[in-house]
Design an enzyme around this catalytic site. Structure first.
Site, mmCIF file in Angstrom:
data_model
loop_
_atom_site.group_PDB
_atom_site.id
_atom_site.type_symbol
_atom_site.label_atom_id
_atom_site.label_comp_id
_atom_site.label_asym_id
_atom_site.label_seq_id
_atom_site.Cartn_x
_atom_site.Cartn_y
_atom_site.Cartn_z
ATOM 1 C CB ALA A 74 -11.876 30.407 -66.348
ATOM 2 C CG ASN A 150 -14.608 28.769 -75.732
ATOM 3 O OD1 ASN A 150 -14.469 29.868 -76.269
ATOM 4 N ND2 ASN A 150 -15.755 28.387 -75.212
ATOM 5 C CD GLN A 178 -10.443 25.621 -73.947
ATOM 6 O OE1 GLN A 178 -9.789 24.575 -73.995
ATOM 7 N NE2 GLN A 178 -11.684 25.660 -73.496
ATOM 8 N N GLY A 199 -8.462 25.210 -63.618
ATOM 9 C CA GLY A 199 -7.887 23.919 -63.278
ATOM 10 C C GLY A 199 -8.368 22.787 -64.151
ATOM 11 C CB THR A 236 -11.342 29.603 -46.843
ATOM 12 O OG1 THR A 236 -11.714 30.313 -45.656
ATOM 13 C CG2 THR A 236 -10.304 28.547 -46.488
ATOM 14 C CB CYS A 322 -20.034 28.378 -70.640
ATOM 15 S SG CYS A 322 -18.677 27.751 -69.638
#
Length: 374
Positions: A74, A150, A178, A199, A236, A322
């Site tokens: 994110a 969050n 969230q 994820g 990739t 974070c």
């Protein structure tokens, strides 16, 4: 020995067993294949798996598969949205309680010549819509408002903001990291132009996220390299992570409403127990319009970081993971009016799909004992 209690689902959710099962075939050495290699069967198989996952992510939020760009998470998606989609000369407005990966983009945008605005919130963390309207009246703006906070769990009036932005010709971006585990989102119905997902916040793997980009929007890549994902995000795509992310999104679509009801019940059980055990407790999270799994409380006279050192078997937080290295009070808690002392005495509980009533009750007991109020 009593098992540790994990109540930090807002920082990261455990990988769902069904998601792991979907990923395992792509972690086998025999599953070699670059999804961007178009000249052989191994590449084709990998590409098919990635595109299937892209469709699952898109379906979760009512988007088209071609509007989904996979990212490393994110934080990258937030940066890509703000730094890649802000039209030259447009002001950018963000709420006062955005994630650090959003607020850190504002000085960068200002250095590029964008006028930036911080939109205030009320004591529950809800956006001041009147203040946003005044900004929108001045001309086109890129607006960034997270769907659910969050740290305190406040749910923003996303549909209302989307309507305001559409009327003003603004671009509406929402960090929705969230939300999807316990809420149904539809980007078109809500008027959202850009939206980020992660994820590991919905029982999928770490290391992958996504940005929804409405078809008509122009977006400049942050990275330079190959032409993967239509040139919007070179690099990739990791097949196993994408497959796991897609499986987690499909699972969330099936059970988010059921999970929301159960987790809300657990949250209120936790609040009732804590309020009875800890007189003077302040509820920082709103009781109505709150993320089901979030409860943020302030304990007067307590340093929360010191308290948690005495509770190694109870996984809770003092704020956003974070921003856990910061020494100052949480910007989110100060934005809703808390004093520095109360902000430093605040704890964030993150409940999830696997949380039990027994864990809630044990957590209350452990906290009361640690504070000296058995």
């Amino acid at each position: 020995m009593t098992a540790p209690i994990y109540l930090d689902h807002l920082a990261s959710t455990p990988l769902d067993p069904a998601v792991l099962a979907a990923m395992l075939p792509w972690l086998d050495p025999a599953a070699v294949g670059n999804p961007h290699a178009a000249t052989h069967r191994a590449g084709w198989r990998a590409a098919e798996a990635v595109e299937r996952a892209r469709g699952q992510v898109a379906a979760l939020i009512g988007a088209r598969p071609g509007e989904i760009v996979f990212t490393s998470g994110a934080t990258e998606a937030n940066n890509l949205a703000l730094l890649g989609a802000a039209p030259a000369g447009w002001p950018v407005a963000a709420s006062a309680i955005e994630h650090a990966s959003v607020t850190a983009c504002l000085p960068v945008l200002a250095a590029r010549g964008h006028e930036t605005h911080v939109v205030p919130v009320d004591g529950t963390g809800r956006l001041d819509s009147g203040a946003l309207v005044k900004i929108l009246e001045r001309g086109p703006v890129l607006v960034s408002v997270m769907s659910a906070n969050n740290e305190i769990g406040t749910l923003q009036p996303v549909a209302e903001i989307g309507t305001l932005c559409r009327r003003a010709g603004a671009i509406f971006y929402s960090d929705a990291v969230q939300s999807p585990a316990t809420a149904v989102l539809d980007v078109r119905a809500l008027g959202i132009d850009l939206l980020s997902l992660s994820g590991h916040k919905l029982y999928g793997p770490m290391g992958i996220g996504a940005l929804y980009i409405r078809d008509e929007l122009d977006l400049k890549p942050l990275l330079q390299g190959g032409g993967q994902q239509e040139g919007r995000r070179p690099g990739t795509v990791p097949v196993a992570l994408a497959v796991g992310f897609g499986a987690a999104c499909a699972l969330a679509a099936e059970r988010c409403e059921r999970d929301a009801a159960w987790i809300t019940t657990l949250r209120e059980r936790l609040w009732t127990g804590l309020a009875a055990a800890l007189p003077g407790l302040r509820r920082n999270s709103p009781q109505i319009g709150c993320l089901p799994g979030c409860l943020n409380v302030a304990i007067p006279g307590i340093d929360a970081a010191d308290l948690l050192l005495d509770l190694p078997d109870l996984a809770i937080a003092t704020g956003s993971a974070c921003a856990s290295g910061g020494a100052g009070p949480s910007p989110v808690l100060t934005a809703i009016g808390l004093s520095p002392d109360l902000a430093h005495g605040s704890l964030r509980f993150g409940l999830g799909r696997g949380t039990t009533e027994d864990e809630i009750d044990r957590a209350v007991t452990l906290l009361a004992i640690a504070i000296g109020r058995p």
